[in-house]
Design a protein around this motif. Structure first.
Motif, PDB file in Angstrom:
ATOM      1  N   MET A   1       0.837  -1.180   0.000  1.00 28.57           N
ATOM      2  CA  MET A   1       0.000   0.000   0.000  1.00 28.57           C
ATOM      3  C   MET A   1       0.890   1.255   0.000  1.00 28.57           C
ATOM      4  N   LEU A   2       0.724   2.086  -0.995  1.00 29.79           N
ATOM      5  CA  LEU A   2       1.502   3.321  -1.085  1.00 29.79           C
ATOM      6  C   LEU A   2       1.057   4.315  -0.020  1.00 29.79           C
ATOM      7  N   LEU A   3       2.022   5.101   0.449  1.00 30.87           N
ATOM      8  CA  LEU A   3       1.697   6.194   1.366  1.00 30.87           C
ATOM      9  C   LEU A   3       1.147   7.361   0.560  1.00 30.87           C
ATOM     10  N   THR A   4       0.220   8.098   1.159  1.00 32.92           N
ATOM     11  CA  THR A   4      -0.264   9.317   0.507  1.00 32.92           C
ATOM     12  C   THR A   4       0.845  10.354   0.555  1.00 32.92           C
ATOM     13  N   GLU A   5       0.715  11.396  -0.232  1.00 28.76           N
ATOM     14  CA  GLU A   5       1.717  12.462  -0.250  1.00 28.76           C
ATOM     15  C   GLU A   5       1.896  13.061   1.147  1.00 28.76           C
ATOM     16  N   GLU A   6       0.801  13.276   1.847  1.00 27.16           N
ATOM     17  CA  GLU A   6       0.852  13.850   3.201  1.00 27.16           C
ATOM     18  C   GLU A   6       1.539  12.886   4.178  1.00 27.16           C
ATOM     19  N   GLU A   7       1.160  11.612   4.133  1.00 27.51           N
ATOM     20  CA  GLU A   7       1.786  10.608   5.001  1.00 27.51           C
ATOM     21  C   GLU A   7       3.279  10.504   4.707  1.00 27.51           C
ATOM     22  N   LEU A   8       3.609  10.535   3.444  1.00 24.41           N
ATOM     23  CA  LEU A   8       4.995  10.427   3.023  1.00 24.41           C
ATOM     24  C   LEU A   8       5.832  11.585   3.561  1.00 24.41           C
ATOM     25  N   ARG A   9       5.351  12.805   3.367  1.00 22.16           N
ATOM     26  CA  ARG A   9       6.088  13.972   3.875  1.00 22.16           C
ATOM     27  C   ARG A   9       6.261  13.899   5.388  1.00 22.16           C
ATOM     28  N   GLU A  10       5.197  13.501   6.086  1.00 21.37           N
ATOM     29  CA  GLU A  10       5.251  13.418   7.546  1.00 21.37           C
ATOM     30  C   GLU A  10       6.262  12.361   7.998  1.00 21.37           C
ATOM     31  N   GLN A  11       6.208  11.185   7.402  1.00 19.86           N
ATOM     32  CA  GLN A  11       7.096  10.087   7.799  1.00 19.86           C
ATOM     33  C   GLN A  11       8.559  10.387   7.470  1.00 19.86           C
ATOM     34  N   VAL A  12       8.816  10.923   6.302  1.00 18.01           N
ATOM     35  CA  VAL A  12      10.195  11.212   5.907  1.00 18.01           C
ATOM     36  C   VAL A  12      10.772  12.338   6.761  1.00 18.01           C
ATOM     37  N   SER A  13       9.949  13.269   7.196  1.00 16.66           N
ATOM     38  CA  SER A  13      10.442  14.357   8.056  1.00 16.66           C
ATOM     39  C   SER A  13      10.945  13.822   9.395  1.00 16.66           C
ATOM     40  N   LYS A  14      10.502  12.641   9.788  1.00 21.32           N
ATOM     41  CA  LYS A  14      10.936  12.015  11.047  1.00 21.32           C
ATOM     42  C   LYS A  14      12.201  11.175  10.878  1.00 21.32           C
ATOM     43  N   LEU A  15      12.657  11.025   9.657  1.00 19.50           N
ATOM     44  CA  LEU A  15      13.827  10.206   9.363  1.00 19.50           C
ATOM     45  C   LEU A  15      15.040  11.092   9.099  1.00 19.50           C
ATOM     46  N   GLU A  16      15.963  11.101  10.027  1.00 21.45           N
ATOM     47  CA  GLU A  16      17.142  11.951   9.881  1.00 21.45           C
ATOM     48  C   GLU A  16      17.895  11.634   8.591  1.00 21.45           C
ATOM     49  N   GLY A  17      18.154  12.667   7.806  1.00 18.34           N
ATOM     50  CA  GLY A  17      18.990  12.544   6.624  1.00 18.34           C
ATOM     51  C   GLY A  17      18.300  12.090   5.350  1.00 18.34           C
ATOM     52  N   TRP A  18      17.084  11.582   5.437  1.00 18.18           N
ATOM     53  CA  TRP A  18      16.402  11.070   4.251  1.00 18.18           C
ATOM     54  C   TRP A  18      15.671  12.194   3.523  1.00 18.18           C
ATOM     55  N   LYS A  19      15.703  12.097   2.188  1.00 14.81           N
ATOM     56  CA  LYS A  19      15.019  13.069   1.336  1.00 14.81           C
ATOM     57  C   LYS A  19      14.201  12.315   0.296  1.00 14.81           C
ATOM     58  N   LEU A  20      13.230  13.008  -0.241  1.00 17.93           N
ATOM     59  CA  LEU A  20      12.409  12.431  -1.310  1.00 17.93           C
ATOM     60  C   LEU A  20      12.970  12.842  -2.657  1.00 17.93           C
ATOM     61  N   ASP A  21      12.992  11.901  -3.584  1.00 15.17           N
ATOM     62  CA  ASP A  21      13.403  12.152  -4.957  1.00 15.17           C
ATOM     63  C   ASP A  21      12.430  11.388  -5.851  1.00 15.17           C
ATOM     64  N   GLN A  22      11.377  12.063  -6.253  1.00 15.77           N
ATOM     65  CA  GLN A  22      10.271  11.469  -7.009  1.00 15.77           C
ATOM     66  C   GLN A  22       9.656  10.336  -6.199  1.00 15.77           C
ATOM     67  N   ASN A  23       9.667   9.119  -6.678  1.00 19.41           N
ATOM     68  CA  ASN A  23       9.061   7.990  -5.962  1.00 19.41           C
ATOM     69  C   ASN A  23      10.086   7.193  -5.157  1.00 19.41           C
ATOM     70  N   THR A  24      11.153   7.871  -4.743  1.00 14.72           N
ATOM     71  CA  THR A  24      12.250   7.217  -4.045  1.00 14.72           C
ATOM     72  C   THR A  24      12.666   8.028  -2.825  1.00 14.72           C
ATOM     73  N   MET A  25      13.089   7.325  -1.773  1.00 17.58           N
ATOM     74  CA  MET A  25      13.707   7.963  -0.612  1.00 17.58           C
ATOM     75  C   MET A  25      15.213   7.767  -0.753  1.00 17.58           C
ATOM     76  N   VAL A  26      15.987   8.823  -0.434  1.00 18.04           N
ATOM     77  CA  VAL A  26      17.436   8.776  -0.620  1.00 18.04           C
ATOM     78  C   VAL A  26      18.128   9.308   0.626  1.00 18.04           C
ATOM     79  N   ARG A  27      19.221   8.627   1.027  1.00 15.53           N
ATOM     80  CA  ARG A  27      20.071   9.159   2.081  1.00 15.53           C
ATOM     81  C   ARG A  27      21.515   8.818   1.757  1.00 15.53           C
ATOM     82  N   LYS A  28      22.380   9.819   1.990  1.00 15.11           N
ATOM     83  CA  LYS A  28      23.824   9.624   1.874  1.00 15.11           C
ATOM     84  C   LYS A  28      24.381   9.530   3.284  1.00 15.11           C
ATOM     85  N   TYR A  29      25.123   8.471   3.530  1.00 13.93           N
ATOM     86  CA  TYR A  29      25.784   8.258   4.812  1.00 13.93           C
ATOM     87  C   TYR A  29      27.280   8.487   4.620  1.00 13.93           C
TER      88      TYR A  29
END
Length: 95
Positions: A1-29
């Motif tokens: 089940m895909l996250l809605t745009e709102e759910e996605l923004r909220e969840q990713v904001s809680k993940l240190e270092g992760w960013k959205l790039d189209q339909n992908t989450m990206v983090r550089k360590y």
């Protein structure tokens, strides 16, 4: 089940270092030693096997980039979010 745009923004904001790039989450360590990055990739591989969900991994000397998406769903799902949390925990242990 895909996250809605709102759910996605909220969840990713809680993940240190992760960013959205189209339909992908990206983090550089970033690591201060090459072998610490490699040890982290080993931890990522173990986590990925446990989840049966695998990120795209790029190793560039002391930088490890992870990209998460659920290809079969066509975007980001709660599984991607849970796995990203696990990767962040592994990073804290590895550096």
């Amino acid at each position: 089940m895909l996250l809605t745009e709102e759910e996605l923004r909220e969840q990713v904001s809680k993940l240190e270092g992760w960013k959205l790039d189209q339909n992908t989450m990206v983090r550089k360590y970033m690591f201060n030693e090459f072998m610490k990055g490699i040890a982290f990739v080993d931890a990522v591989a173990a986590i990925s096997e446990a989840f049966d969900h695998h990120p795209h991994i790029t190793i560039d000397y002391k930088t490890v980039t992870l990209r998460l998406t659920s290809n079969e769903e066509g975007g980001i799902t709660p599984l991607d979010i849970r796995e990203a949390h696990e990767f962040n925990e592994a990073f804290e242990k590895a550096r």
